[in-house]
Write a protein that holds these residues in place. Structure first.
Motif, PDB file in Angstrom:
ATOM      1  N   ASP A  37       0.826  -1.209   0.000  1.00 10.30           N
ATOM      2  CA  ASP A  37       0.000   0.000   0.000  1.00 10.30           C
ATOM      3  C   ASP A  37       0.861   1.260   0.000  1.00 10.30           C
ATOM      4  O   ASP A  37       0.545   2.236  -0.683  1.00 10.30           O
ATOM      5  N   LEU A  38       1.947   1.246   0.772  1.00  6.65           N
ATOM      6  CA  LEU A  38       2.854   2.391   0.783  1.00  6.65           C
ATOM      7  C   LEU A  38       3.490   2.573  -0.589  1.00  6.65           C
ATOM      8  O   LEU A  38       3.540   3.688  -1.125  1.00  6.65           O
ATOM      9  N   GLN A  39       3.963   1.478  -1.179  1.00  4.37           N
ATOM     10  CA  GLN A  39       4.601   1.588  -2.490  1.00  4.37           C
ATOM     11  C   GLN A  39       3.615   2.083  -3.541  1.00  4.37           C
ATOM     12  O   GLN A  39       3.965   2.926  -4.365  1.00  4.37           O
ATOM     13  N   ALA A  40       2.378   1.614  -3.519  1.00  3.46           N
ATOM     14  CA  ALA A  40       1.364   2.082  -4.478  1.00  3.46           C
ATOM     15  C   ALA A  40       1.073   3.566  -4.259  1.00  3.46           C
ATOM     16  O   ALA A  40       0.937   4.322  -5.227  1.00  3.46           O
ATOM     17  N   TYR A  41       0.995   3.987  -2.999  1.00  2.00           N
ATOM     18  CA  TYR A  41       0.706   5.387  -2.666  1.00  2.00           C
ATOM     19  C   TYR A  41       1.795   6.322  -3.218  1.00  2.00           C
ATOM     20  O   TYR A  41       1.500   7.325  -3.856  1.00  2.00           O
ATOM     21  N   VAL A  42       3.057   5.986  -2.963  1.00  2.00           N
ATOM     22  CA  VAL A  42       4.134   6.878  -3.406  1.00  2.00           C
ATOM     23  C   VAL A  42       4.377   6.778  -4.909  1.00  2.00           C
ATOM     24  O   VAL A  42       4.693   7.777  -5.552  1.00  2.00           O
ATOM     25  N   GLU A  43       4.220   5.587  -5.495  1.00  6.09           N
ATOM     26  CA  GLU A  43       4.421   5.435  -6.938  1.00  6.09           C
ATOM     27  C   GLU A  43       3.383   6.219  -7.730  1.00  6.09           C
ATOM     28  O   GLU A  43       3.681   6.738  -8.802  1.00  6.09           O
ATOM     29  N   ALA A  44       2.166   6.348  -7.197  1.00  2.15           N
ATOM     30  CA  ALA A  44       1.121   7.136  -7.859  1.00  2.15           C
ATOM     31  C   ALA A  44       1.486   8.622  -7.899  1.00  2.15           C
ATOM     32  O   ALA A  44       0.921   9.379  -8.685  1.00  2.15           O
ATOM     33  N   ARG A  45       2.454   9.016  -7.089  1.00  5.04           N
ATOM     34  CA  ARG A  45       2.901  10.408  -7.023  1.00  5.04           C
ATOM     35  C   ARG A  45       4.298  10.586  -7.630  1.00  5.04           C
ATOM     36  O   ARG A  45       4.950  11.581  -7.415  1.00  5.04           O
ATOM     37  N   GLY A  46       4.763   9.572  -8.356  1.00  7.43           N
ATOM     38  CA  GLY A  46       6.064   9.647  -9.014  1.00  7.43           C
ATOM     39  C   GLY A  46       7.242   9.484  -8.071  1.00  7.43           C
ATOM     40  O   GLY A  46       8.348   9.912  -8.384  1.00  7.43           O
ATOM     41  N   LEU A  47       7.005   8.836  -6.915  1.00  2.00           N
ATOM     42  CA  LEU A  47       8.060   8.653  -5.919  1.00  2.00           C
ATOM     43  C   LEU A  47       8.347   7.163  -5.735  1.00  2.00           C
ATOM     44  O   LEU A  47       7.628   6.310  -6.241  1.00  2.00           O
ATOM     45  N   PHE A  48       9.402   6.864  -4.978  1.00  2.00           N
ATOM     46  CA  PHE A  48       9.902   5.501  -4.870  1.00  2.00           C
ATOM     47  C   PHE A  48      10.352   5.235  -3.441  1.00  2.00           C
ATOM     48  O   PHE A  48      11.126   6.015  -2.879  1.00  2.00           O
ATOM     49  N   TYR A  49       9.849   4.152  -2.846  1.00  2.00           N
ATOM     50  CA  TYR A  49      10.304   3.672  -1.540  1.00  2.00           C
ATOM     51  C   TYR A  49      11.064   2.371  -1.789  1.00  2.00           C
ATOM     52  O   TYR A  49      10.466   1.339  -2.071  1.00  2.00           O
ATOM     53  N   PRO A  50      12.402   2.392  -1.728  1.00  2.00           N
ATOM     54  CA  PRO A  50      13.216   1.260  -2.173  1.00  2.00           C
ATOM     55  C   PRO A  50      13.119  -0.061  -1.415  1.00  2.00           C
ATOM     56  O   PRO A  50      13.163  -1.101  -2.057  1.00  2.00           O
ATOM     57  N   PRO A  51      13.027  -0.108  -0.065  1.00  2.00           N
ATOM     58  CA  PRO A  51      13.039  -1.428   0.572  1.00  2.00           C
ATOM     59  C   PRO A  51      11.939  -2.331   0.021  1.00  2.00           C
ATOM     60  O   PRO A  51      10.797  -1.907  -0.141  1.00  2.00           O
ATOM     61  N   ASP A  52      12.298  -3.578  -0.277  1.00  2.00           N
ATOM     62  CA  ASP A  52      11.350  -4.475  -0.929  1.00  2.00           C
ATOM     63  C   ASP A  52      11.605  -5.923  -0.528  1.00  2.00           C
ATOM     64  O   ASP A  52      12.098  -6.719  -1.326  1.00  2.00           O
ATOM     65  N   PRO A  53      11.247  -6.289   0.732  1.00  2.00           N
ATOM     66  CA  PRO A  53      11.398  -7.701   1.101  1.00  2.00           C
ATOM     67  C   PRO A  53      10.445  -8.562   0.279  1.00  2.00           C
ATOM     68  O   PRO A  53       9.521  -8.051  -0.340  1.00  2.00           O
ATOM     69  N   GLY A  54      10.652  -9.833   0.274  1.00  2.00           N
ATOM     70  CA  GLY A  54       9.858 -10.736  -0.560  1.00  2.00           C
ATOM     71  C   GLY A  54       8.358 -10.677  -0.305  1.00  2.00           C
ATOM     72  O   GLY A  54       7.576 -10.890  -1.210  1.00  2.00           O
ATOM     73  N   GLU A  55       7.938 -10.388   0.903  1.00  2.00           N
ATOM     74  CA  GLU A  55       6.513 -10.373   1.244  1.00  2.00           C
ATOM     75  C   GLU A  55       5.952  -8.965   1.114  1.00  2.00           C
ATOM     76  O   GLU A  55       6.253  -8.090   1.906  1.00  2.00           O
ATOM     77  N   LYS A  56       5.149  -8.745   0.083  1.00  2.00           N
ATOM     78  CA  LYS A  56       4.587  -7.413  -0.184  1.00  2.00           C
ATOM     79  C   LYS A  56       3.487  -7.044   0.807  1.00  2.00           C
ATOM     80  O   LYS A  56       3.170  -5.882   0.972  1.00  2.00           O
ATOM     81  N   ALA A  57       2.889  -8.051   1.465  1.00  2.00           N
ATOM     82  CA  ALA A  57       1.825  -7.781   2.424  1.00  2.00           C
ATOM     83  C   ALA A  57       2.363  -7.630   3.843  1.00  2.00           C
ATOM     84  O   ALA A  57       1.621  -7.711   4.807  1.00  2.00           O
ATOM     85  N   SER A  58       3.660  -7.403   3.979  1.00  2.00           N
ATOM     86  CA  SER A  58       4.240  -7.169   5.301  1.00  2.00           C
ATOM     87  C   SER A  58       3.952  -5.738   5.728  1.00  2.00           C
ATOM     88  O   SER A  58       3.765  -4.853   4.896  1.00  2.00           O
ATOM     89  N   SER A  59       3.931  -5.507   7.028  1.00  2.00           N
ATOM     90  CA  SER A  59       3.673  -4.157   7.521  1.00  2.00           C
ATOM     91  C   SER A  59       4.975  -3.380   7.631  1.00  2.00           C
ATOM     92  O   SER A  59       6.054  -3.955   7.804  1.00  2.00           O
ATOM     93  N   ILE A  60       4.846  -2.069   7.553  1.00  2.00           N
ATOM     94  CA  ILE A  60       6.031  -1.216   7.702  1.00  2.00           C
ATOM     95  C   ILE A  60       6.627  -1.393   9.096  1.00  2.00           C
ATOM     96  O   ILE A  60       7.844  -1.484   9.257  1.00  2.00           O
ATOM     97  N   GLY A  61       5.763  -1.481  10.124  1.00  2.00           N
ATOM     98  CA  GLY A  61       6.259  -1.713  11.486  1.00  2.00           C
ATOM     99  C   GLY A  61       7.010  -3.028  11.602  1.00  2.00           C
ATOM    100  O   GLY A  61       8.044  -3.104  12.258  1.00  2.00           O
ATOM    101  N   GLY A  62       6.500  -4.066  10.950  1.00  2.00           N
ATOM    102  CA  GLY A  62       7.189  -5.358  10.952  1.00  2.00           C
ATOM    103  C   GLY A  62       8.513  -5.295  10.222  1.00  2.00           C
ATOM    104  O   GLY A  62       9.508  -5.874  10.666  1.00  2.00           O
ATOM    105  N   ASN A  63       8.535  -4.576   9.100  1.00  2.00           N
ATOM    106  CA  ASN A  63       9.785  -4.424   8.356  1.00  2.00           C
ATOM    107  C   ASN A  63      10.823  -3.685   9.194  1.00  2.00           C
ATOM    108  O   ASN A  63      12.008  -4.019   9.154  1.00  2.00           O
ATOM    109  N   ILE A  64      10.376  -2.686   9.945  1.00  2.00           N
ATOM    110  CA  ILE A  64      11.293  -1.927  10.801  1.00  2.00           C
ATOM    111  C   ILE A  64      11.790  -2.809  11.946  1.00  2.00           C
ATOM    112  O   ILE A  64      12.980  -2.809  12.264  1.00  2.00           O
ATOM    113  N   SER A  65      10.896  -3.595  12.548  1.00  2.00           N
ATOM    114  CA  SER A  65      11.312  -4.419  13.689  1.00  2.00           C
ATOM    115  C   SER A  65      12.277  -5.526  13.283  1.00  2.00           C
ATOM    116  O   SER A  65      13.050  -6.006  14.105  1.00  2.00           O
ATOM    117  N   THR A  66      12.258  -5.931  12.011  1.00  2.00           N
ATOM    118  CA  THR A  66      13.179  -6.977  11.551  1.00  2.00           C
ATOM    119  C   THR A  66      14.292  -6.434  10.666  1.00  2.00           C
ATOM    120  O   THR A  66      15.149  -7.192  10.223  1.00  2.00           O
TER     121      THR A  66
END
Length: 148
Positions: A37-66
């Motif tokens: 959802d974050l990547q779709a939100y920023v890409e719709a505005r011509g922006l890019f959030y680079p971190p991309d673990p294999g699981e696209k349905a992971s939460s940002i909080g989970g990505n930060i904690s790991t």
């Protein structure tokens, strides 16, 4: 796995974008927001959030904690490299802000970096300010075989 006396927090309903700041190229989100959802939100505005673990349905909080990485980590780095600031709640209920929108906010030890990757043994995150970049130009590759 939770043990007796442990607490499980469900942050899945904390899934909103709190602020998009194109001047500082950052987005502040709640920890339950899904990466896709974050990547779709920023890409719709011509922006890019680079971190991309294999699981696209992971939460940002989970990505930060790991400190999630993924295939793009080789080129762009891991989640830690894109978190500029965190708002966390300590065990006693104290709310603490570490880091911020600016790239350089202190010298010396970075408490923000100590909190990223603790896998649940850290304070609970309320929001995260993440760095963005302009969307990379589309590229394609072609493999041509010469007749023998």
């Amino acid at each position: 796995m939770p043990l007796e006396g442990d607490i499980i927090l469900d942050l899945s309903r904390m899934d909103r974008v709190l602020e998009l700041d194109e001047d500082t190229m950052s987005v502040t989100v709640e920890p339950g927001m899904l990466l896709q959802d974050l990547q779709a939100y920023v890409e719709a505005r011509g922006l890019f959030y680079p971190p991309d673990p294999g699981e696209k349905a992971s939460s940002i909080g989970g990505n930060i904690s790991t400190n999630a990485g993924g295939m793009r980590a080789v080129k762009y780095g891991v989640t830690r490299d894109y978190v500029r600031g965190l708002e966390v709640v300590l065990a006693d209920g104290t709310v603490m802000q570490v880091g911020g929108k600016q790239v350089k906010d202190a010298s010396g030890l970075s408490l923000k970096h100590l909190l990223i990757g603790l896998e649940g043994s850290s304070p609970s995150s309320q929001s995260a300010c993440c760095a963005l970049f302009p969307s990379p130009r589309p590229r394609s590759a072609c493999l041509c075989r010469m007749p023998t």
